[in-house]
Design a protein around this motif. Structure first.
Motif, PDB file in Angstrom:
ATOM      1  N   GLN A 211      37.669  30.640  39.623  1.00  9.63           N
ATOM      2  CA  GLN A 211      37.011  29.933  38.672  1.00  9.63           C
ATOM      3  C   GLN A 211      37.965  28.974  37.862  1.00  9.63           C
ATOM      4  O   GLN A 211      37.847  28.196  37.125  1.00  9.63           O
ATOM      5  N   GLY A 212      39.317  29.924  37.385  1.00 10.71           N
ATOM      6  CA  GLY A 212      40.175  29.199  36.412  1.00 10.71           C
ATOM      7  C   GLY A 212      39.715  29.197  35.211  1.00 10.71           C
ATOM      8  O   GLY A 212      39.137  30.138  34.849  1.00 10.71           O
ATOM      9  N   ALA A 213      39.609  28.336  34.485  1.00  6.26           N
ATOM     10  CA  ALA A 213      39.095  28.316  32.931  1.00  6.26           C
ATOM     11  C   ALA A 213      37.681  28.022  32.956  1.00  6.26           C
ATOM     12  O   ALA A 213      36.922  28.063  31.739  1.00  6.26           O
ATOM     13  N   ASP A 214      37.042  27.672  34.019  1.00  2.00           N
ATOM     14  CA  ASP A 214      35.453  27.261  34.405  1.00  2.00           C
ATOM     15  C   ASP A 214      34.632  28.478  34.208  1.00  2.00           C
ATOM     16  O   ASP A 214      33.288  28.505  34.091  1.00  2.00           O
ATOM     17  N   TRP A 215      35.247  29.800  34.281  1.00  2.00           N
ATOM     18  CA  TRP A 215      34.379  31.125  34.281  1.00  2.00           C
ATOM     19  C   TRP A 215      33.290  31.220  33.193  1.00  2.00           C
ATOM     20  O   TRP A 215      32.335  31.704  33.214  1.00  2.00           O
ATOM     21  N   GLU A 216      33.847  30.817  32.032  1.00  2.00           N
ATOM     22  CA  GLU A 216      33.099  31.105  30.713  1.00  2.00           C
ATOM     23  C   GLU A 216      31.863  30.101  30.863  1.00  2.00           C
ATOM     24  O   GLU A 216      30.727  30.300  30.074  1.00  2.00           O
ATOM     25  N   ARG A 217      31.797  28.961  31.520  1.00  3.17           N
ATOM     26  CA  ARG A 217      30.479  28.291  31.599  1.00  3.17           C
ATOM     27  C   ARG A 217      29.412  29.006  32.468  1.00  3.17           C
ATOM     28  O   ARG A 217      28.344  28.514  32.602  1.00  3.17           O
ATOM     29  N   VAL A 218      29.852  29.811  33.436  1.00  2.10           N
ATOM     30  CA  VAL A 218      28.830  30.550  34.261  1.00  2.10           C
ATOM     31  C   VAL A 218      28.096  31.626  33.741  1.00  2.10           C
ATOM     32  O   VAL A 218      26.985  31.851  33.897  1.00  2.10           O
ATOM     33  N   VAL A 219      28.583  32.327  32.859  1.00  2.00           N
ATOM     34  CA  VAL A 219      28.265  33.617  32.508  1.00  2.00           C
ATOM     35  C   VAL A 219      27.726  33.607  30.914  1.00  2.00           C
ATOM     36  O   VAL A 219      28.635  32.828  30.242  1.00  2.00           O
ATOM     37  N   ARG A 220      27.025  34.249  30.299  1.00  5.02           N
ATOM     38  CA  ARG A 220      26.657  34.396  28.960  1.00  5.02           C
ATOM     39  C   ARG A 220      26.351  35.858  28.604  1.00  5.02           C
ATOM     40  O   ARG A 220      26.001  36.554  29.473  1.00  5.02           O
ATOM     41  N   PRO A 221      26.417  36.218  27.444  1.00  2.89           N
ATOM     42  CA  PRO A 221      26.424  37.706  26.782  1.00  2.89           C
ATOM     43  C   PRO A 221      24.979  38.135  27.107  1.00  2.89           C
ATOM     44  O   PRO A 221      23.987  37.247  27.092  1.00  2.89           O
ATOM     45  N   GLY A 222      24.896  39.502  27.716  1.00  2.00           N
ATOM     46  CA  GLY A 222      23.517  39.933  28.045  1.00  2.00           C
ATOM     47  C   GLY A 222      23.326  39.972  29.519  1.00  2.00           C
ATOM     48  O   GLY A 222      22.321  40.631  29.973  1.00  2.00           O
ATOM     49  N   GLN A 223      23.742  39.177  30.160  1.00  2.00           N
ATOM     50  CA  GLN A 223      23.753  39.131  31.590  1.00  2.00           C
ATOM     51  C   GLN A 223      24.012  40.223  32.613  1.00  2.00           C
ATOM     52  O   GLN A 223      25.013  40.837  32.150  1.00  2.00           O
ATOM     53  N   LYS A 224      23.424  40.529  33.530  1.00  2.00           N
ATOM     54  CA  LYS A 224      23.652  41.626  34.432  1.00  2.00           C
ATOM     55  C   LYS A 224      24.222  41.118  35.703  1.00  2.00           C
ATOM     56  O   LYS A 224      23.485  40.344  36.331  1.00  2.00           O
ATOM     57  N   ILE A 225      25.650  41.653  36.261  1.00  2.00           N
ATOM     58  CA  ILE A 225      25.896  41.013  37.573  1.00  2.00           C
ATOM     59  C   ILE A 225      25.994  42.182  38.524  1.00  2.00           C
ATOM     60  O   ILE A 225      26.300  43.221  38.369  1.00  2.00           O
ATOM     61  N   LEU A 226      25.275  41.921  39.768  1.00  2.00           N
ATOM     62  CA  LEU A 226      25.212  42.740  40.825  1.00  2.00           C
ATOM     63  C   LEU A 226      26.380  42.136  41.806  1.00  2.00           C
ATOM     64  O   LEU A 226      26.140  41.158  42.337  1.00  2.00           O
ATOM     65  N   VAL A 227      27.232  43.070  42.037  1.00  2.33           N
ATOM     66  CA  VAL A 227      28.454  42.994  43.221  1.00  2.33           C
ATOM     67  C   VAL A 227      27.952  43.887  44.317  1.00  2.33           C
ATOM     68  O   VAL A 227      27.848  45.098  44.305  1.00  2.33           O
ATOM     69  N   CYS A 228      27.480  43.173  45.112  1.00  3.26           N
ATOM     70  CA  CYS A 228      26.990  43.679  46.528  1.00  3.26           C
ATOM     71  C   CYS A 228      28.118  43.716  47.669  1.00  3.26           C
ATOM     72  O   CYS A 228      28.505  42.473  48.092  1.00  3.26           O
ATOM     73  N   ASP A 229      28.799  44.812  47.831  1.00  5.86           N
ATOM     74  CA  ASP A 229      30.048  44.779  48.810  1.00  5.86           C
ATOM     75  C   ASP A 229      29.738  45.489  49.868  1.00  5.86           C
ATOM     76  O   ASP A 229      29.577  46.917  49.867  1.00  5.86           O
ATOM     77  N   ILE A 230      29.539  44.961  51.021  1.00 11.91           N
ATOM     78  CA  ILE A 230      29.183  45.826  52.277  1.00 11.91           C
ATOM     79  C   ILE A 230      30.224  45.191  53.427  1.00 11.91           C
ATOM     80  O   ILE A 230      30.094  43.903  53.729  1.00 11.91           O
ATOM     81  N   GLY A 231      30.902  46.030  53.770  1.00 15.47           N
ATOM     82  CA  GLY A 231      32.225  45.931  54.661  1.00 15.47           C
ATOM     83  C   GLY A 231      31.656  46.509  56.070  1.00 15.47           C
ATOM     84  O   GLY A 231      30.675  46.816  56.489  1.00 15.47           O
ATOM     85  N   GLY A 232      32.766  46.871  56.851  1.00 12.66           N
ATOM     86  CA  GLY A 232      32.665  47.126  58.214  1.00 12.66           C
ATOM     87  C   GLY A 232      32.150  48.517  58.234  1.00 12.66           C
ATOM     88  O   GLY A 232      31.277  49.182  58.992  1.00 12.66           O
ATOM     89  N   GLY A 233      32.670  49.628  57.045  1.00 16.68           N
ATOM     90  CA  GLY A 233      32.270  50.851  57.150  1.00 16.68           C
ATOM     91  C   GLY A 233      31.315  51.312  55.786  1.00 16.68           C
ATOM     92  O   GLY A 233      30.769  52.444  56.008  1.00 16.68           O
ATOM     93  N   THR A 234      31.341  50.607  54.810  1.00 18.54           N
ATOM     94  CA  THR A 234      30.715  51.151  53.642  1.00 18.54           C
ATOM     95  C   THR A 234      29.854  50.091  53.021  1.00 18.54           C
ATOM     96  O   THR A 234      30.207  48.959  53.148  1.00 18.54           O
ATOM     97  N   SER A 235      28.817  50.575  52.133  1.00 18.37           N
ATOM     98  CA  SER A 235      28.137  49.835  51.441  1.00 18.37           C
ATOM     99  C   SER A 235      28.329  50.193  49.763  1.00 18.37           C
ATOM    100  O   SER A 235      28.167  51.479  49.545  1.00 18.37           O
ATOM    101  N   GLY A 258      26.962  52.608  42.882  1.00 18.92           N
ATOM    102  CA  GLY A 258      26.071  53.493  43.729  1.00 18.92           C
ATOM    103  C   GLY A 258      26.879  54.418  44.482  1.00 18.92           C
ATOM    104  O   GLY A 258      27.997  54.783  44.124  1.00 18.92           O
ATOM    105  N   GLU A 259      26.041  55.321  45.101  1.00 20.90           N
ATOM    106  CA  GLU A 259      26.340  56.554  45.851  1.00 20.90           C
ATOM    107  C   GLU A 259      27.262  55.992  47.006  1.00 20.90           C
ATOM    108  O   GLU A 259      27.173  54.855  47.438  1.00 20.90           O
ATOM    109  N   HIS A 260      28.105  56.825  47.413  1.00 16.57           N
ATOM    110  CA  HIS A 260      28.953  56.421  48.638  1.00 16.57           C
ATOM    111  C   HIS A 260      28.044  56.575  50.029  1.00 16.57           C
ATOM    112  O   HIS A 260      27.382  57.655  50.377  1.00 16.57           O
ATOM    113  N   LEU A 261      28.219  55.504  50.685  1.00 18.07           N
ATOM    114  CA  LEU A 261      27.189  55.133  51.877  1.00 18.07           C
ATOM    115  C   LEU A 261      28.294  54.630  52.898  1.00 18.07           C
ATOM    116  O   LEU A 261      28.969  53.764  52.706  1.00 18.07           O
ATOM    117  N   ILE A 262      28.228  55.579  53.787  1.00 26.86           N
ATOM    118  CA  ILE A 262      28.679  55.188  55.293  1.00 26.86           C
ATOM    119  C   ILE A 262      27.802  54.306  55.677  1.00 26.86           C
ATOM    120  O   ILE A 262      27.255  54.778  56.826  1.00 26.86           O
TER     121      ILE A 262
END
Length: 948
Positions: A211-235, A258-262
Motif C-alpha cells: 500500500q505504501g503511504a496509502d494504508w492509513e486511508r483504508v483502516v481506522r481505529p476500532g476496526q477488526k481485521i481477519l487474516v484468513c490464511d489457508i495454504g496447502g497443509g494448514t488453516s 486459531g487452533e492448529h488445523l492440518i
C-alpha cells in the motif's frame, strides 16, 4: 507508528524473508544499500528436469530421491555445487514424483506438528519404496532451506545467507515444539540464527508494504481485521485490531490466533481423489501406489476446474503399471459443477454462525497425518470468530461495541492468503458464508466485509517476512504482536481438582519478562520434580499470578518440564525452598521460566522439554494415573514396611515368597485394584532397598516381580520416565542370581515397563537374543537341529518381552516376527507357541499401543504373518488375538492390509469363535475395550491407565 528495535548493532547488508511452505517455499529480500529500499523476489534456480536448471519465483516443497541407475551420473548436480546428490527438490521433484510416488516426500511441514510420530525419526516418505532413504520431517525441511541457502550464496557470494538477517515464517498456530523443530531445521541447513514471524502477520505486513503511504486511508481505529490464511497443509485464522494513539496515528495489535488445523488444499486433493476412487472402484480401494498417483492427478484436476474460464469437464486418466495394475489404466470424466459442489459441501458448507466443528474424526487418515476431525473450514471459522467476539477490547472500544448495531464477532476487513484462495471460486464462496453470518437485520441490507487486496498469494508471506526484518531495524509499520495464548503452570492445591497459576498472560510482546512477586511457591530441590504446563487460546483475560482450575475444554496440556534442581556441587537431602516465578517470552516465540529463591541469590531455569513431543522415548505426562485417588498414608506406610522387612536384614524379617499376598491383606484390596499412586509408592520402596534383591535367588525373583508390577506400563503417572530410567540404572542389565525363575521375572519386568524404555534400551535388550535366535535358525536350516535353550517359562516370557518392544526399528521387528512364526510352527510346548503368536501380533499390529506410527511394519508383512497363522493348528484364542491385531482396520490405507485379506481374516475369526469385537475391529475399526487392552498388554492394567 512505533518502530521496532534493531536486530544487530552492525546489521547485514541484506534482510531476507523465507516462507517455508507446505506446498511451495519462497524467498524475498531487501538490499539495504538500495535507496529507497524495496522488497524484491529472489528467483530460485532449481532442477526442472534431469540436467536442466531454470529459475522460478517459488520452490515447490517436494523432495525426490532417485532410484539406482534411474538417471545418469551428474544429472541432479547443481552447477554451483561440487556434490552429486541422489535427490532433487523443487519443480523436478514435484513433477517427476507424480510418476514414482514411493520416492517422493510432500507436506513435510505438516509432519513437523504431528505429535503421533517421532518427528526426529527417519519416516518420510510415509510408507515409501523399500530402497528409498527415509528422512525425518526436520531433515526434509532442512533440505529445502539448504537449497535456498546454496542458490543465494551462489548469487551473493560476498554476502552469504548465514550472515544476513533471516526471518523465517511459520503458522500462527504452531506450538513451542513445532517452532523449536523449525529452528532446528534452519540450523541443519546452515542457518544458525533466524527470527520467526507468524505467516498471517507476514501476509499483513506484505499488504502494508504494497500500500505504501496509502494504508492509513483504508483502516481506522476500532476496526477488526481477519487474516484468513489457508495454504496447502494448514488453516490459520488471526485477528488484528486497529487502535488509535494519542498522536492521532493508529497501531495494529494481533489479538487472537486459531487452533492448529492440518486442513488445507491438500485435503481438497484427497477429497477429489476419494471421489474419483469411488467412481472407479465402487466400495473398493486402489493399491497405495495407484492411490498416490491419483492424489497428484486430483491436485491437477482441482487447479484446472477451479481456475477462471475453467472447462466444463475434464478426463482424469490413471495409468496402469504393467499388466497387473488396473488392467493397463482407467479414466473418469469430472464435470466442473460436480467438483465445485464437492468442495463447497465438504469444506465450505453454508453453516450458521453458532455452528461448531465435529470432534468425531470424520476426515482423512491418508499418509498417517492427523487431519482436522471436521473438514468444514467454515465451522472452524465460525467457532473462532464467536470465541473471540469480545477479545482484547479497551474501554472505549468496549463501550462502542456495546452500542453497535452489529455482532462484535463480525470482522470489518478481511485479508485472504494462501494457495487455497488462488481460486476465485473458493474465495467468493467463503465470502458468501461470512456475509450470511452478519446480515443486517435492521436495514435488511446485505453486509460484506471489505477485502484487502493480495495480488501475490504465493509470495506475500516471504515479502512480509522481509518487510518485518526492516521493521525490526526501525523502518516501516509495526504490528504489536502480543502473545496469542495464555500460559499456566500446574500447582498443588487444597482441593482434589487440578489447578494452575497463570504465569504468562496473553497479549505480552516478545522480550517481555513477567515476575510473580505477589505469589510465593514452595520448590522441592535435590529430588525429581515435574512442572505441568498448560496453554489456552480462549482464556485471554487471566492475569499473572491468578489461580484457576485446569479446564480441559479451554486448556491444552504441553509436555511438562521434568528435572532435578540441584543446589550445589555436593548432593544433599531433598529440601523445600520458598521461590518466586519469573517468565519471559523470547523473540522466537518460546517460553522461558525461572524459579528464583526468595531469600537468596539462586535461580533455576526451567526449559520446555520439547523431547516429550519430538522423541518417542519421552512421553508427555497425561496425569490419568493420579486421578484414581490416594490411599491413607498409614496403609501405604504399612505396605512399605512389609517390603522393607522382606528385603532387608530387619529384626522381624519375612520371607519374600508370598509378599504380594501379604501386601494385598495389609492394603485391604486385591492387587488388581491397587491405584497407580499406591503402585508407584511401592516401586519407590522397592527401589530404596534394591540391594536386598542380592540376598538370594528367591529375593531377586520377588523383587523383579514387585518392581515390574508396581511400575507397569511404564508411563501414565508423573515422573514415570524418571522411574523407568532409575530402574534401568539399578539393574545395569545384569542379574545377580541366574535362576530360571529370576530370568523369567527379568523378562516379565521389561515387558511390563517396555512403554517407558527408550529405543536404545529396547535395542540393547533385544539384540543379544536376536543373535542367538539367528544362530538357532541357521543351524535348523542346515539340518543340524538347533534348539533355543531357555526353560519353557523363561522362553515364553522372553518372546512376550520382545513383542512388547514397539520402538525397535521395522527391519528388526520384521526379522523377529519371521523367526517367531518359524519357531511357533515347530514348537511343541503350548505356552511357548502361544507367547510367540502373542509377540507376533504385537510386532505386526496395525495400531501400536504406545509406539509411533512410523514404527508400524508394512501391511504386506502383516498379511504374510496373518495368512500363515490362519493355516497353523494353534489354540483359537491365542491365534485370534494375533490375527485381529495384524488385520485390524485403521482407515489408513498405508497401514491397512488389503480388503480381500481382511475379509479372509474376518471369516476365519468368525469360524473359530473369536469375540465379536475382534471381528468388528477387523471389519469397521474402533478402540480396544478394557479387557482387550489387558490381552494386548499381557495382563491387567492399573485402574485408570490405558496402553493407548
Amino acid at each position: 507508528m512505533e518502530p521496532g528495535p534493531s536486530l544487530d548493532p552492525q546489521p547485514s547488508r541484506f534482510v531476507v524473508g523465507i516462507d517455508l511452505g507446505t506446498t511451495n517455499s519462497a524467498l524475498a529480500y531487501v538490499d539495504t544499500a538500495e535507496e529507497p529500499w524495496r522488497v524484491r523476489t529472489f528467483d530460485i534456480p532449481q532442477l526442472v528436469a534431469p540436467g536442466t536448471i531454470e529459475t522460478r519465483e517459488t520452490l515447490p516443497s517436494f523432495h525426490y530421491q532417485r532410484g539406482a541407475e534411474e538417471f545418469p551420473a551428474g544429472a541432479l548436480r547443481l552447477p554451483w555445487s561440487l556434490d552429486d546428490p541422489d535427490y532433487a527438490v523443487g519443480v523436478m521433484a514435484r513433477d517427476h514424483g507424480v510418476l514414482v510416488p514411493g520416492r517422493l516426500i510432500a507436506s513435510a511441514k505438516s509432519w513437523l506438528c504431528h505429535s503421533g510420530v517421532d518427528r526426529s525419526a527417519e519416516l518420510l516418505p510415509w510408507h515409501g519404496a523399500p530402497d528409498v532413504e527415509k528422512l525425518s520431517p526436520v531433515e526434509a525441511s532442512a533440505r529445502y532451506l539448504a537449497h535456498l541457502r546454496s542458490v543465494w550464496n551462489a548469487r551473493f557470494a560476498d554476502h552469504p545467507l548465514e550472515e544476513q538477517d533471516v526471518v523465517l515464517t511459520l503458522p500462527a498456530s504452531f506450538d513451542e515444539v513445532a517452532r523449536e523443530l523449525t529452528v532446528r531445521s534452519a540450523a541443519r541447513a546452515g542457518l544458525p540464527r533466524v527470527l520467526l514471524v507468524e505467516e498471517p502477520q507476514a501476509a499483513f505486513y506484505a499488504w502494508i508494504n504494497a500500500q505504501g503511504a496509502d494504508w492509513e486511508r483504508v483502516v481506522r481505529p476500532g476496526q477488526k481485521i481477519l487474516v484468513c490464511d489457508i495454504g496447502g497443509g494448514t488453516s490459520d485464522f488471526t485477528l488484528l485490531r486497529v487502535r488509535g494513539q494519542a498522536d492521532g496515528k493508529v497501531r495494529f495489535h494481533r489479538v487472537a490466533v486459531g487452533e492448529h488445523l492440518i486442513l488445507g488444499g491438500d485435503n481438497l486433493d484427497l477429497a477429489l481423489a476419494h471421489h474419483v476412487e469411488r467412481r472407479l472402484t465402487g466400495d473398493g480401494k486402489l493399491e497405495p501406489r495407484a492411490w498416490s498417483v491419483l492424489v497428484q492427478k486430483g491436485r491437477q484436476a482441482k487447479e484446472t476446474l477451479l481456475a477462471p474460464n475453467a472447462p466444463e469437464s475434464l478426463v482424469v486418466h490413471l495409468p496402469g503399471s504393467g499388466a497387473r495394475l488396473l488392467g493397463g489404466g482407467m479414466q473418469v470424466e469430472l464435470s466442473r459443477d460436480e467438483v465445485r459442489h464437492l468442495f463447497f459441501d465438504g469444506f465450505l458448507p453454508a453453516v450458521p454462525l453458532d455452528a461448531r466443528p465435529s470432534k468425531q474424526r470424520s476426515g482423512f487418515r491418508e499418509f498417517g497425518l492427523p487431519y482436522a476431525p471436521d473438514a468444514a473450514m467454515t465451522r472452524y471459522l465460525a467457532a473462532f470468530l464467536t470465541a473471540h467476539r469480545h477479545v482484547a477490547l479497551d474501554e472505549s472500544e468496549d463501550s462502542a461495541a456495546a452500542a453497535s448495531d452489529h455482532d462484535p464477532a463480525r470482522p470489518d476487513l478481511v485479508l485472504f492468503n494462501g494457495g487455497f484462495f488462488a481460486s476465485d471460486v473458493l474465495r467468493e464462496r467463503l465470502l458468501d458464508v461470512l456475509a450470511s453470518w452478519f446480515h443486517e437485520q435492521r436495514t435488511k441490507s446485505r453486509w460484506s466485509p471489505q477485502v484487502l487486496s493480495n495480488e501475490r498469494l504465493d509470495l506475500a508471506v516471504a515479502h512480509g517476512a522481509a518487510y518485518y526484518g526492516m521493521v525490526r531495524r526501525g523502518q516501516g509499520v509495526r504490528i504489536a504482536a502480543g502473545l496469542a495464548r495464555t500460559y499456566y503452570l500446574g500447582v498443588a492445591s487444597t482441593t482434589n481438582e487440578p489447578s494452575a497459576v497463570c504465569v504468562v498472560p496473553a497479549g505480552i510482546e516478545e522480550g517481555t519478562e513477567i515476575e510473580l512477586r505477589d505469589r510465593q511457591f514452595e520448590l522441592r530441590v535435590r529430588e525429581p520434580v515435574e512442572f505441568p504446563l498448560h496453554t489456552s487460546a480462549t482464556r485471554l483475560t487471566d492475569r499473572p499470578g491468578e489461580l484457576v482450575p485446569v479446564d480441559p475444554e479451554q486448556m491444552t496440556s504441553l509436555p511438562p518440564i521434568r528435572t532435578v534442581l540441584e543446589t550445589g556441587r555436593q548432593r544433599g537431602e531433598a529440601a523445600t525452598l520458598p521461590v518466586h516465578l519469573h517468565a519471559r517470552l523470547t523473540e522466537i516465540g518460546t517460553l522461558e521460566m525461572w524459579c528464583a529463591e526468595t531469600s537468596g541469590p539462586r535461580r533455576w531455569r526451567l526449559q520446555f522439554d520439547v523431547r516429550a513431543a519430538t522423541e518417542t522415548d519421552r512421553r508427555g505426562h497425561t496425569g490419568s494415573g493420579e486421578q484414581r485417588g490416594m490411599l491413607d498414608e498409614e496403609i501405604v506406610a504399612a505396605a512399605r514396611g512389609l517390603i522393607e522387612r522382606a528385603f532387608s536384614a530387619s529384626s522381624e524379617p519375612v520371607p519374600p515368597e508370598g509378599l504380594m499376598k501379604r501386601l494385598a491383606e495389609a492394603i485391604g484390596m486385591p492387587r488388581a485394584d491397587w491405584p497407580p499412586s499406591l503402585l508407584r509408592s511401592l516401586w519407590e520402596a522397592a527401589a530404596e532397598i534394591e540391594a536386598g534383591r542380592r540376598r538370594s535367588a528367591a529375593h531377586e525373583a520377588r523383587w523383579l516381580h514387585l518392581v515390574g508390577f508396581a511400575l507397569r506400563p511404564g508411563y501414565g503417572v508423573a515422573l514415570d520416565d524418571w522411574r523407568v530410567q532409575q530402574t534401568w540404572r539399578l539393574m545395569q542389565r545384569k542379574l545377580t542370581h541366574a535362576s530360571p525363575t529370576g530370568r523369567a521375572e527379568w523378562w516379565i519386568l521389561w515387558r511390563r515397563i517396555a512403554g517407558g524404555l527408550v529405543a536404545g534400551q529396547q535395542k540393547s535388550l533385544a539384540e543379544p537374543v536376536l543373535a542367538e535366535l539367528r544362530a538357532v535358525q541357521r543351524a535348523r536350516e542346515k539340518g543340524r537341529g538347533g534348539d533355543f535353550r531357555p526353560a519353557a517359562h523363561e522362553a515364553a516370557e522372553l518372546w512376550r518381552a520382545l513383542g512388547a518392544m514397539e520402538l525397535l526399528n521395522t527391519a528388526t521387528k520384521e526379522e523377529l516376527g519371521n523367526l517367531a512364526i518359524e519357531f511357533a510352527a515347530r514348537e511343541k510346548t503350548p505356552t511357548i507357541s502361544a507367547a510367540q503368536l502373542w509377540a507376533l501380533g504385537r510386532l505386526g499390529t496395525r495400531q501400536p499401543t504406545y509406539g509411533p506410527l512410523n514404527a508400524t511394519i508394512a501391511p504386506e508383512v502383516a498379511t504374510k504373518w496373518a495368512r500363515r497363522i490362519m493355516t497353523m493348528k494353534q489354540e483359537p484364542e491365542t491365534a485370534a488375538l494375533a490375527v485381529m491385531q495384524l488385520t485390524r482396520r485403521t482407515l489408513d490405507r498405508y497401514r491397512d492390509v488389503a480388503d480381500d485379506v481382511r475379509q479372509q481374516a474376518i471369516v476365519w475369526l468368525e469360524r473359530h469363535g473369536a469375540p465379536e469385537h475382534f471381528v468388528q475391529l477387523a471389519r469397521e475399526a474402533g478402540q480396544l475395550a478394557d479387557e482387550e487392552q489387558g490381552l494386548v498388554f499381557g495382563e491387567s492394567l492399573p485402574h485408570g491407565l490405558r496402553i493407548l
